[in-house]
Write a protein that holds these residues in place. Structure first.
Motif, short mmCIF file in Angstrom:
data_model
loop_
_atom_site.label_atom_id
_atom_site.label_comp_id
_atom_site.label_asym_id
_atom_site.label_seq_id
_atom_site.Cartn_x
_atom_site.Cartn_y
_atom_site.Cartn_z
N ARG A 130 0.84 -1.29 0.09
CA ARG A 130 -0.02 -0.01 0.03
C ARG A 130 1.18 1.12 0.00
N ALA A 131 2.00 1.35 0.82
CA ALA A 131 2.89 2.51 0.73
C ALA A 131 3.49 2.52 -0.55
N LEU A 132 3.98 1.51 -1.22
CA LEU A 132 4.30 1.61 -2.57
C LEU A 132 3.34 2.25 -3.42
N ASP A 133 1.99 1.61 -3.46
CA ASP A 133 1.07 2.48 -4.22
C ASP A 133 0.67 3.80 -4.01
N ASP A 134 0.77 4.14 -2.58
CA ASP A 134 0.70 5.76 -2.43
C ASP A 134 1.92 6.35 -3.02
N PHE A 135 3.09 5.95 -2.87
CA PHE A 135 4.13 6.62 -3.53
C PHE A 135 4.00 6.85 -5.13
N ARG A 136 3.71 5.76 -5.56
CA ARG A 136 3.33 5.84 -7.17
C ARG A 136 2.39 6.90 -7.61
N ARG A 137 1.48 6.97 -6.67
CA ARG A 137 0.23 7.92 -6.97
C ARG A 137 0.49 9.39 -6.21
N THR A 138 1.43 9.54 -5.60
CA THR A 138 1.68 10.94 -4.66
C THR A 138 1.70 12.10 -5.55
N ARG A 139 1.07 13.11 -4.88
CA ARG A 139 1.34 14.28 -5.58
C ARG A 139 2.90 15.06 -5.26
N PRO A 140 3.20 15.84 -6.08
CA PRO A 140 4.66 16.22 -5.93
C PRO A 140 5.05 16.77 -4.18
N GLY A 141 3.91 17.38 -3.83
CA GLY A 141 4.21 17.84 -2.32
C GLY A 141 4.37 17.08 -1.21
N LYS A 142 3.88 15.56 -1.53
CA LYS A 142 3.82 14.50 -0.73
C LYS A 142 4.71 13.42 -0.92
N VAL A 143 5.85 13.82 -1.79
CA VAL A 143 6.67 12.73 -2.36
C VAL A 143 7.50 12.28 -1.06
N VAL A 144 8.24 13.44 -0.17
CA VAL A 144 8.86 13.00 1.11
C VAL A 144 8.02 12.03 2.16
N GLU A 145 6.89 12.44 2.54
CA GLU A 145 6.24 11.57 3.42
C GLU A 145 5.73 10.23 2.92
N ALA A 146 5.57 10.02 1.40
CA ALA A 146 5.16 8.79 0.96
C ALA A 146 6.23 7.88 0.96
N ASP A 147 7.46 8.54 0.67
CA ASP A 147 8.91 7.77 0.28
C ASP A 147 9.23 7.55 1.69
N PHE A 148 9.21 8.28 2.69
CA PHE A 148 9.57 7.82 4.14
C PHE A 148 8.46 6.72 4.65
N THR A 149 7.28 6.69 4.21
CA THR A 149 6.32 5.66 4.87
C THR A 149 6.76 4.15 4.29
N PHE A 150 7.27 4.13 2.99
CA PHE A 150 7.71 3.06 2.26
C PHE A 150 8.79 2.52 3.34
N HIS A 151 9.90 3.44 3.64
CA HIS A 151 11.17 2.78 4.20
C HIS A 151 10.70 2.49 5.67
N LEU A 152 9.69 3.06 6.38
CA LEU A 152 9.26 2.85 7.59
C LEU A 152 8.66 1.25 7.71
N LYS A 153 7.65 1.06 6.85
CA LYS A 153 6.83 -0.15 6.63
C LYS A 153 7.84 -1.38 6.37
N VAL A 154 8.81 -1.06 5.58
CA VAL A 154 9.94 -2.27 5.54
C VAL A 154 10.54 -2.63 6.82
N ALA A 155 11.13 -1.45 7.57
CA ALA A 155 11.66 -1.49 8.87
C ALA A 155 10.71 -2.32 9.71
N ALA A 156 9.40 -2.16 9.86
CA ALA A 156 8.56 -2.56 10.75
C ALA A 156 8.55 -4.23 10.43
N ALA A 157 8.59 -4.38 9.11
CA ALA A 157 8.39 -5.77 8.74
C ALA A 157 9.62 -6.69 9.17
#
Length: 243
Positions: A130-157
């Motif tokens: 889901r984090a990856l899908d959000d990153f693909r669809r993210t608006r330019p102003g939200k790139v940082v948050e979407a990118d960070f969320t992906f890395h955080l979800k990997v760390a949690a896993a």
């Protein structure tokens, strides 16, 4: 039967974790005591063994229980109130600081990705997806948050709470890097560069999905190393380069 709230939208495993956490923190199940066996939890809460196993896995990741093969899961001593751990990313200002931070992230996130490929649950894999899908669809102003969320979800896993706590302490600013004299193709506003960054994230996700720890480590290392190579001469402002 102790019915779980099935209308919260947070999932049965989450609700079961909360019930068991309440019993542990409330002293109903004391340190050193064994959790009820799977069959008892299935019967009491009306859930599947899969839900029970995922809930216990989350309790392990939270440092509340430890599971021994053939013996069951035992409650650990309650941790002392946590001291806040943080790395002050506002102090990452020089070009050398940026490169050092990326070296640090490579050392942490490469192994976290490898562990995630071995330990992740289906729920955690879906969260990464889901984090990856959000990153693909993210608006330019939200790139940082979407990118960070992906890395955080990997760390949690990874199943190791210290990885996710450490990345959480860094926050989205770990993605914000001092703007450098980069080739224009390295701007996140450039579609070709953004596509390359997305593919790098997809490679991490795919290796974790197929339970390939060496592939996940390699994909994470390639991604973060590529981010490092995108940097050249520093200046005073910051910009996301896709990390």
């Amino acid at each position: 039967m102790s019915e779980l709230d099935r209308e919260t939208g947070r999932g049965l495993a989450h609700e079961l974790v909360e019930r068991l956490r309440e019993r542990i923190l409330g002293g109903e199940i004391e340190p050193g005591q064994k959790l009820p066996p799977e069959s008892s939890l299935v019967s009491e809460f009306g859930v599947s063994r899969t839900v029970v196993r995922e809930a216990i896995s989350r309790l392990q990741a939270a440092g509340l229980v430890e599971t021994f093969q053939g013996r069951g899961s035992f409650v650990l001593d309650l941790p002392e109130p946590a001291r806040e751990f943080s790395l002050d990313t506002s102090r990452v200002r020089s070009h050398r600081d940026v490169l050092d931070l990326l070296d640090f992230r490579i050392g942490i996130e490469v192994e976290a990705a490898g562990l995630a490929a071995v330990r992740r649950t289906e729920h955690q894999l879906k969260a990464i997806g889901r984090a990856l899908d959000d990153f693909r669809r993210t608006r330019p102003g939200k790139v940082v948050e979407a990118d960070f969320t992906f890395h955080l979800k990997v760390a949690a896993a990874s199943g190791n709470r210290f990885y996710s706590e450490l990345l959480g302490s860094l926050g989205p600013m770990m993605i914000m890097l001092p703007r450098t004299r980069l080739d224009q193709s390295y701007s996140v506003a450039d579609q070709a560069h953004f596509t390359r960054v997305i593919v790098e994230h997809e490679n991490i996700h795919d290796a974790i999905a197929r339970s390939d720890p060496e592939g996940a480590r390699a994909a994470a290392r390639v991604h973060l190393s590529n981010t490092r190579h995108r940097l050249q001469v520093p200046s005073a402002t910051t910009a996301p380069t896709g990390g």
